[in-house]
Design an enzyme around this catalytic site. Structure first.
Site, PDB file in Angstrom:
ATOM      1  N   GLY A 110       0.827  -1.206   0.000  1.00  0.00           N
ATOM      2  CA  GLY A 110       0.000   0.000   0.000  1.00  0.00           C
ATOM      3  C   GLY A 110       0.862   1.257   0.000  1.00  0.00           C
ATOM      4  O   GLY A 110       0.512   2.283   0.572  1.00  0.00           O
ATOM      5  N   LEU A 144       1.439   3.451  -2.096  1.00  0.00           N
ATOM      6  CA  LEU A 144       0.956   4.643  -2.807  1.00  0.00           C
ATOM      7  C   LEU A 144      -0.300   5.206  -2.149  1.00  0.00           C
ATOM      8  O   LEU A 144      -0.966   6.074  -2.706  1.00  0.00           O
ATOM      9  CB  LEU A 144       0.690   4.310  -4.275  1.00  0.00           C
ATOM     10  N   GLY A 145      -0.590   4.745  -0.958  1.00  0.00           N
ATOM     11  CA  GLY A 145      -1.787   5.220  -0.232  1.00  0.00           C
ATOM     12  C   GLY A 145      -1.476   6.481   0.559  1.00  0.00           C
ATOM     13  O   GLY A 145      -0.388   7.059   0.457  1.00  0.00           O
ATOM     14  N   GLN A 146      -2.454   6.912   1.403  1.00  0.00           N
ATOM     15  CA  GLN A 146      -2.281   8.193   2.116  1.00  0.00           C
ATOM     16  C   GLN A 146      -1.035   8.175   3.006  1.00  0.00           C
ATOM     17  O   GLN A 146      -0.231   9.103   2.959  1.00  0.00           O
ATOM     18  CB  GLN A 146      -3.510   8.493   3.002  1.00  0.00           C
ATOM     19  N   TYR A 171     -14.735  -1.727   9.182  1.00  0.00           N
ATOM     20  CA  TYR A 171     -13.352  -1.250   9.333  1.00  0.00           C
ATOM     21  C   TYR A 171     -12.871  -1.495  10.760  1.00  0.00           C
ATOM     22  O   TYR A 171     -11.776  -2.008  10.987  1.00  0.00           O
ATOM     23  CB  TYR A 171     -13.309   0.232   8.996  1.00  0.00           C
TER      24      TYR A 171
HETATM   25  C1  VAH Z   1     -10.652   6.775   8.375  1.00  0.00           C
HETATM   26  N1  VAH Z   1      -8.637   8.152   8.290  1.00  0.00           N
HETATM   27  O1  VAH Z   1     -11.281   7.801   8.528  1.00  0.00           O
HETATM   28  C2  VAH Z   1      -9.140   6.820   8.592  1.00  0.00           C
HETATM   29  C3  VAH Z   1      -8.815   6.527  10.033  1.00  0.00           C
HETATM   30  C4  VAH Z   1      -9.229   7.260  12.332  1.00  0.00           C
HETATM   31  C5  VAH Z   1      -9.708   7.305  10.978  1.00  0.00           C
HETATM   32  O2  VAH Z   1      -8.849   5.185  10.324  1.00  0.00           O
HETATM   33  O3  VAH Z   1     -11.170   5.718   8.072  1.00  0.00           O
END
Ligand code: VAH
Length: 317
Positions: free
Chosen positions: A6, A8-10, A139
């Protein structure tokens, strides 16, 4: 070699550049599921890798003699909420492949967790390092499972796994990508472009945040820490500040007095944000490996606006 997924991610896109500065470009392999024209893809070793392909990951790790695996490839909260089954398969399948690669190679291992690993029943203010974690987003489920899996690989197989529960991260290099906290990135872009921003997160919604330079330094500091001092591993609470949309708007107004903020709340991302803490406690990170953040809200605002002014003017040139 250090191998980053990853890349190239944030976080990955800036972490790759920082690690190459710190350890030498040739010693940092960047991988991602596609390439682009960023520094991370061009200024050092790069391989196309879909982290769902465990065999390819093992082959690339062997060919590049990876002795440290930094696993950053994942879907963020809002994207994961829109595609929960794919999110489970990518976030957990990718993590398992990365942990197995680290186990095979006896490599040091890092992967981030998040304030998203907490849920509505978690204490919301000064959220402790050790507390209840029953997140209500896919998530968050991925992050809690990931924390437990990385600790398991440490206790069961002796893999030197380490992690950080990141707050919302603010950066100017990559555009916002599917997070809930990304309103705090968008607001700076819009402040420069339009002098105004319409927030999808409501006033009074406090979330922990950190400027990207502090996040990158925290990864390096944790990975270089003496492992025998670590009482925790996956994953340490880290934060620099907590604010709501009104707070960041007030900070921007100090630099751009005409800036105006309005609201058009997105119920999906508001629900995610409401399930997260208002502010977390980072004492364990400070005590066990000397975590510190250097940017507060106003310092971040000054730097973000200056860097974006340059970046956006270049794009318009
Ligand atoms: C998101 N920037 O918003 C990520 C992070 C704490 C937030 O995990 O999903």
């Amino acid at each position: 070699r250090i191998m980053i997924t990853g890349a190239l991610g944030q976080i990955g896109s800036e972490l790759t550049v920082k690690l190459r500065e710190a350890y030498g470009s040739a010693n940092v392999l960047a991988t991602d599921v596609r390439t682009n024209d960023s520094q991370a893809a061009k200024d050092g070793p790069f391989e196309i890798l879909d982290v769902m392909d465990g065999n390819k990951m093992a082959e690339i790790a062997a060919r590049h003699q990876a002795d440290t695996i930094i696993h950053m490839a994942a879907l963020l909260s809002a994207t994961a909420e829109a595609n929960p089954v794919f999110a489970w398969n990518l976030n957990m399948g990718g993590l398992m492949n990365a942990l197995e690669t680290a186990r095979d190679r006896n490599a040091k291992f890092f992967t981030p967790s998040s304030i998203g690993a907490f849920g509505p029943s978690t204490p919301k203010d000064d959220t402790p390092q050790d507390t209840i974690q029953r997140p209500t987003t896919m998530y968050g489920v991925n992050k809690v499972a990931g924390e437990l899996l990385a600790d398991y690989y440490f206790h069961r197989f002796g893999v030197d796994t380490r992690g950080l529960r990141f707050p919302g991260l603010i950066s100017y290099v990559t555009p916002p990508g599917g997070g809930t906290t990304d309103y705090a990135v968008e607001i700076y872009y819009e402040a420069i472009k339009n002098g105004s921003y319409t927030s999808y997160i409501d006033r009074g919604t406090y979330m922990d945040m950190m400027y990207m330079p502090d996040a990158l330094q925290a990864i390096i500091d944790l990975m270089e820490a003496d492992g025998s001092r670590l009482k925790h591993r996956n994953a340490f609470n880290v934060t620099a500040m907590s604010f709501d949309p009104e707070g960041i708007a007030a900070s921007i107004k100090k630099e751009l007095p005409g800036f105006t903020l309005s609201y058009n709340v997105d119920p999906v991302r508001q629900k995610i944000a409401d399930s997260w803490p208002n502010s977390i406690d980072a004492t364990a990170a400070k005590e066990e490996w000397g975590f510190k953040a250097t940017y507060d809200l106003d310092a971040m605002t000054k730097d973000m606006l200056a860097k974006l002014e340059t970046k956006l003017n270049k794009q318009n040139a």
